[in-house]
Structures are given as structure tokens and as C-alpha cells.
Write an enzyme that holds these catalytic residues in place. Structure first.
Site, PDB file in Angstrom:
ATOM      1  N   GLU A  68      61.144  31.238  55.776  1.00  0.00           N
ATOM      2  CA  GLU A  68      60.865  29.758  55.251  1.00  0.00           C
ATOM      3  C   GLU A  68      62.026  29.545  54.090  1.00  0.00           C
ATOM      4  O   GLU A  68      62.452  28.698  53.935  1.00  0.00           O
ATOM      5  CB  GLU A  68      59.457  29.806  54.473  1.00  0.00           C
ATOM      6  CG  GLU A  68      58.997  28.440  53.926  1.00  0.00           C
ATOM      7  CD  GLU A  68      58.772  27.525  55.030  1.00  0.00           C
ATOM      8  OE1 GLU A  68      57.793  27.803  55.838  1.00  0.00           O
ATOM      9  OE2 GLU A  68      59.054  26.262  55.199  1.00  0.00           O
ATOM     10  N   ASP A  69      62.100  30.643  53.344  1.00  0.00           N
ATOM     11  CA  ASP A  69      62.871  30.436  52.035  1.00  0.00           C
ATOM     12  C   ASP A  69      64.273  30.968  52.211  1.00  0.00           C
ATOM     13  O   ASP A  69      64.884  30.727  51.067  1.00  0.00           O
ATOM     14  CB  ASP A  69      62.255  30.735  50.700  1.00  0.00           C
ATOM     15  CG  ASP A  69      60.792  29.985  50.678  1.00  0.00           C
ATOM     16  OD1 ASP A  69      60.525  28.914  51.259  1.00  0.00           O
ATOM     17  OD2 ASP A  69      59.713  30.937  50.059  1.00  0.00           O
ATOM     18  N   ASP A 253      20.389  35.106  37.076  1.00  0.00           N
ATOM     19  CA  ASP A 253      21.435  36.175  37.491  1.00  0.00           C
ATOM     20  C   ASP A 253      22.777  35.973  36.899  1.00  0.00           C
ATOM     21  O   ASP A 253      23.842  36.195  37.649  1.00  0.00           O
ATOM     22  CB  ASP A 253      21.428  36.002  39.079  1.00  0.00           C
ATOM     23  CG  ASP A 253      21.750  34.601  39.690  1.00  0.00           C
ATOM     24  OD1 ASP A 253      21.779  33.734  38.924  1.00  0.00           O
ATOM     25  OD2 ASP A 253      22.348  34.569  40.830  1.00  0.00           O
TER      26      ASP A 253
END
Ligand code: MN
Length: 570
Positions: A68-69, A253
Site C-alpha cells: 500500500e505505502d 462485577d
């Protein structure tokens, strides 16, 4: 151990090679936090390593942003790292292109989660995506607010539920907690303020109970115990508060005591021990060992009235259950070797895994079919979605279609107008015929032309009834237009001096122009000027005018005009 430590031990291995390769590829790139980009991909790989995934997945984690980069291509990866790793990186890259826009309804979010699974083809792609998202969420603070919100919403609605479905409880919880402050900043501040004191207080209280529990268990012969305290996550606490009039006192809880033991027998025995110490609250004993949650979660839960009438929750489970609860599917994904043995072992683990059945059930609710877990194990790929494909519009929207659908089906599902005027299509930026079979994860773009009409042979290849109905509808309109509204012939009105052979000359010119004469009539016979009405089978203005020019070259023609006629009968 960490990825970095492993590399030190084996500096010539494939992992080390991927480390250097990725560091080089991302050189000079910076994240919004100011750190080198490589920090992010290394962190992603470390998370995957922590989940004990196989080496190919960890390597793909290191490489997950290279396509992608950076200038790195799929081909480069194939040469350097082989098919499996390249496939994984390609898969993550594909997932990255889907953008979720938050206006969608829950059904659409569900669809998107299914699509992520479908187009990943291999669950390891989803693990990498989740690790990537986890690190991005941990460092979200550096992004501009609008982006923070979009990513947090996507995490909240898509990735956290997806992780939950895959039984990755702790990852899902962490993702929800990380997105909470961005989605509900005020509520988060309120909660944090109120919680701190309450939390400290409960922790102190539980700390005093711990030795009591330990010694009672020892008396029963249970020595290997691991006890910790688990604070309820902000995100789930907030949900619970909404149901309890925002009253923290009603949340039992808030901090639970978690007891991790060796065997299932120990768990039940510990449950008895605790009930002998303090009385349990009725209706609060939950046996998720006998009846695991749909996502595979296993544990015993009980809530008791402790010393000073304070209410305490206990969670009791084995080491193995604990690991599965935290990591879900990923906990099953440990490969030691690539031999046949490991596949068989894996098969066995998968067969027993609750989540396989759950995941299969999840997707077959639509067709009411029984998908056998074996089919899934056979390929270790996600092929639940055999009969559906998930395609993506240029705007990132998901179009869910039956398998075998074509760009025409896609076009009609986006909009009737787009279907009606389609002239071509691109799948993943490549021109494809309109009859092309689409696949899950395809990015589809439809080329349109104004005033175009559907073609009848589309009916021979479309898969969906929506497309079929709309094509038929449009074709019908086309026929109607031909029959009723649109001109189907023209009539020339020719005024000429009467002479021998005039009609022959006229028809000759007309037929040489490849126009058929449908009818011919003459009036005013015997007068000085003849009027001829010739009807022809042409309706195009340009052709008619050309014909008229030719006719005007004839001797004795005084005047020619024409009109278009809509029916056969004049
Ligand atoms: Mn990334």
C-alpha cells in the site's frame, strides 16, 4: 520472547530477512506520532507473535503495509518471500481498501463483517488486520479528531464485534475500550472520575479475600492456583450502567476475582469451596463450561455475598480455557511444522473448536443449510460464503450478490438507472465484459452512457431476479416506445412539374440510397404541379435530409418537405 529476540537468535532466517526488507521499504516514512513508520509494522508483528501465530503470519505482519505505502510490488514479495506470505499481504491490502461509513444500519455492519471474512479467504488475514487495527487504536491520539472518530466507529461496529465472533474476547474488549473515549468523550470522563475511587476500594477488599480463597483451595488439594483481579472494561461497564440507572452500586462485577486452575474438576471443586465460604446470589451461577457462550467462551461464574455484606464476582477456569477465551481462534492456530502431521493435529483441534460451529452457523442462517465443520477444516480457508459474493462500489459500499453474479447484476443493485444505462464495466480497474463473473472483494465500476437501453441478451447471463425484472421492464418500455411514441417512418411531400418518368426517377434515387419505399401516392393529377407523397422506412433526420438533397437535383422538382409518422397507418 519477542520478534526482535527471535531475530537475534536466528539472524539469517526468513523473519530477519522480512524485518530488514520492511525496514528498508518504509525508510524515511513517518507516522502521525512522529515515529518512523516501521515502528507500526513491527508492533503489528509483535502482537501476532504474542498471539502465537505461525511464522508466515508474523512475517506478513511485518510486510503488511509494503504494498500500500511503498514502491514494493506483489512480484517483489513473491520472489523474496514466496506464495503464502504474498497471499497474506495481498489479503490485508485488499481489506484496507474497504471504508466503512457510519451511517449504515446494523444489518449493513453485519454484512461488512461477513464480507471481511469472505474476502480474506484465510483467517490469518483477519488476524493481521486485527493486530494492525489494535496498534492503530493504541496510537489513535495522534490523528486529527474527525479521523479519530471515523476509525473509532469502524472499530466499534466492525472490528471489535468481528474479534468477538472469533472468540477473541480480550482483543475485542480492548478494541471497544480504546474506541470508547473517542465515541463518548463526556461519558468516558464521567466514568473515569467516578470509577477510580470505587475501583481502588474494591481492589483493596478483594486483596484481603485472596489469602482466604487460596488456603481453602489448598485444603481441598488444589495447589496450582493463579488468582488475579479483573476490572470490568469501561466500554462494557458503561453499557451495564445504562441498564442500571447509572448506579455504580448495582454493578457487582466491577472488579471480579479470577481463579485459573489446572483441570476442569478443580474448577467445579473451587466453585463448591467458594460457596462454602460465602453464600451465592441466586440466579448468578453460570456454567459456561458445560454450556459455552456462542463464541466459545468457557468459564464458571458465580456471585457471592462476601464479608461485610459486599457482593463479589468470581470467574473460575482452566489455563487452557483462559488462553482460548483471550485469543479465541488464534489460540488454535499454532503450527509447529508444515508437514502432514501438523495439518492433522490442526484438523483435530478445529473439529473440537466451538467457534468453527458457531461461525458456520452464523453464516448459514440465511440458507438454513448445515455447513459441516469438516468442509471448513479441509481447506483451512473461509469458504462458508460459497453462495454469496461481496463486491464493492467505487464509494466503498458493499453490494451483496449471489455467486456467479455479473456487472449487470451489480449495476442494478446499485441503482436501476445505472443498470439501464450500463455499457461497460471495470473489475479491480480492469475492463471486463458485462457478462463477466464477479468475485468476492472485487471493486466494481460501471461505465454508463446516457439514453442507453438494456440489451435483450443480458437476460441470458444475469443471476439476480432484480436485474432480470428491471431489464424486462426496460425492454418493454423500449418496445412500447417503438410501437407508440417514436416515429417509425417518414413521409416526403414532393411538389414537381408533371412529366414522364418522374416517379421512376424518384424511386430510383430512393432505392439507391438503400431506403425502402413503403407507400407512394400522387395527387393533383392533370394539373400543372404534381404532389407526391412517398413514405419511407427512415426516421433519422440526417438521412432524410441527405435524400432530399439528392432528390432536389432532379429536374422539375419545385419543393420537398417531410414529416415523421408514428404509426403504420397514414
Ligand atoms: Mn498498518
Amino acid at each position: 520472547m519477542t520478534v526482535k529476540e527471535r531475530i537475534k537468535k536466528d539472524p539469517d532466517g526468513l523473519l530477519a530477512k522480512a524485518y530488514r526488507f520492511s525496514e528498508n521499504a518504509h525508510r524515511g516514512q513517518k507516522r502521525k506520532t512522529g515515529e518512523p513508520y516501521f515502528v507500526h509494522v513491527l508492533a503489528t508483528a509483535e502482537i501476532l507473535y504474542e498471539w502465537q501465530l505461525d511464522e508466515s503470519t508474523v512475517i506478513a505482519g511485518l510486510l503488511h503495509d509494503t504494498l500500500e505505502d511503498t514502491h514494493v510490488t506483489s512480484k517483489d514479495l513473491l520472489t523474496e518471500f514466496g506464495e503464502e506470505i504474498t497471499f497474506l499481504v495481498n489479503g490485508v491490502t485488499k481489506l484496507g481498501k474497504i471504508k466503512y461509513r457510519g451511517t449504515d444500519a446494523e444489518a449493513k455492519a453485519e454484512n461488512l463483517r461477513k464480507m471481511i471474512l469472505a474476502i480474506s479467504e484465510d483467517l490469518r488475514v483477519v488476524f493481521i488486520k486485527l493486530a494492525d487495527r489494535l496498534h492503530n487504536m493504541r496510537t489513535l491520539g495522534a490523528l486529527p479528531p474527525a479521523k479519530q472518530k471515523r476509525i473509532a466507529l469502524e472499530t466499534h461496529e466492525i472490528y471489535a464485534p468481528l474479534a468477538y465472533r472469533m472468540g477473541m474476547q480480550s482483543i475485542s474488549g480492548e478494541l471497544q475500550d480504546l474506541s470508547f473515549p473517542y465515541l463518548y468523550p463526556q461519558e468516558y470522563r464521567w466514568l473515569k472520575e467516578k470509577m477510580t475511587e470505587e475501583y481502588e476500594d474494591r481492589l483493596k477488599y478483594l486483596d484481603r479475600l485472596k489469602p482466604l480463597v487460596e488456603s481453602s483451595l489448598r485444603e481441598k488439594g488444589i495447589t496450582k492456583t493463579q488468582i488475579d483481579f479483573r476490572a470490568k472494561r469501561y466500554s462494557s461497564l458503561y453499557k451495564k450502567l445504562l441498564r442500571n440507572q447509572m448506579d455504580l452500586g448495582k454493578i457487582y462485577d466491577l472488579v471480579a476475582m479470577r481463579i485459573i486452575l489446572e483441570t476442569v474438576e478443580d474448577c467445579y471443586s473451587a466453585l463448591g469451596t467458594i460457596h462454602s465460604l460465602w453464600p451465592p446470589l441466586p440466579g448468578k451461577i453460570k456454567d459456561y463450561i458445560a454450556m459455552p457462550k456462542p463464541n466459545g467462551y468457557k468459564s464458571l461464574h458465580t456471585t457471592v455475598i462476601g464479608p461485610n455484606q459486599r457482593i463479589v464476582e468470581f470467574q473460575i477456569r482452566t489455563v487452557e480455557m483462559h488462553k482460548e477465551n483471550e485469543h479465541g481462534i488464534a489460540a488454535h492456530w499454532i503450527y509447529k511444522s508444515h508437514g502432514k502431521e501438523s495439518v492433522d493435529t490442526k484438523k483435530k483441534i478445529f473439529e473440537e473448536a466451538q467457534w468453527v460451529k458457531q461461525l458456520a452457523k452464523w453464516q448459514t442462517t440465511k440458507n438454513n443449510g448445515e455447513t459441516s465443520a469438516e468442509d471448513f477444516i479441509e481447506s483451512l480457508k473461509i469458504d462458508f460464503f460459497k453462495d454469496r459474493i461481496f463486491t464493492i462500489t467505487p464509494r466503498g459500499e458493499v453490494i451483496d450478490l449471489p455467486a456467479g453474479s455479473t456487472p449487470v447484476d451489480f449495476a442494478y443493485h446499485v441503482h436501476t438507472e445505472i443498470g439501464d444505462t450500463a455499457v461497460g464495466a471495470k473489475a479491480n480497474n480492469q475492463l471486463v465484459p458485462l457478462s463477466h463473473e464477479l468475485h468476492s472483494g472485487d471493486f466494481v465500476e460501471i461505465l454508463t452512457q446516457k439514453n442507453k437501453k438494456p440489451s435483450e441478451d443480458w437476460l441470458t447471463f444475469v443471476k439476480t431476479s432484480i436485474a432480470r425484472d428491471r431489464i424486462r421492464h426496460a425492454l418493454k418500455r423500449k418496445t412500447n416506445a417503438l410501437l407508440n411514441k417514436q416515429p417509425i417512418r417518414s413521409e416526403l411531400k414532393i411538389v414537381a412539374s408533371d412529366r414522364m418518368g418522374l416517379i421512376k426517377d424518384i424511386t430510383l434515387i430512393i432505392s439507391r440510397s438503400h431506403v425502402n419505399v413503403l407507400n407512394l401516392a400522387t395527387t393533383n393529377i392533370g394539373e400543372k404541379f404534381h404532389t407526391l407523397r412517398v413514405s419511407c422506412d427512415i426516421v433519422e433526420k440526417e438521412k432524410i435530409e441527405k435524400l432530399i438533397l439528392k432528390l432536389k437535383e432532379l429536374k422539375d422538382i419545385k419543393e420537398i418537405s417531410y414529416r415523421l409518422l408514428e404509426s403504420q397507418i397514414s
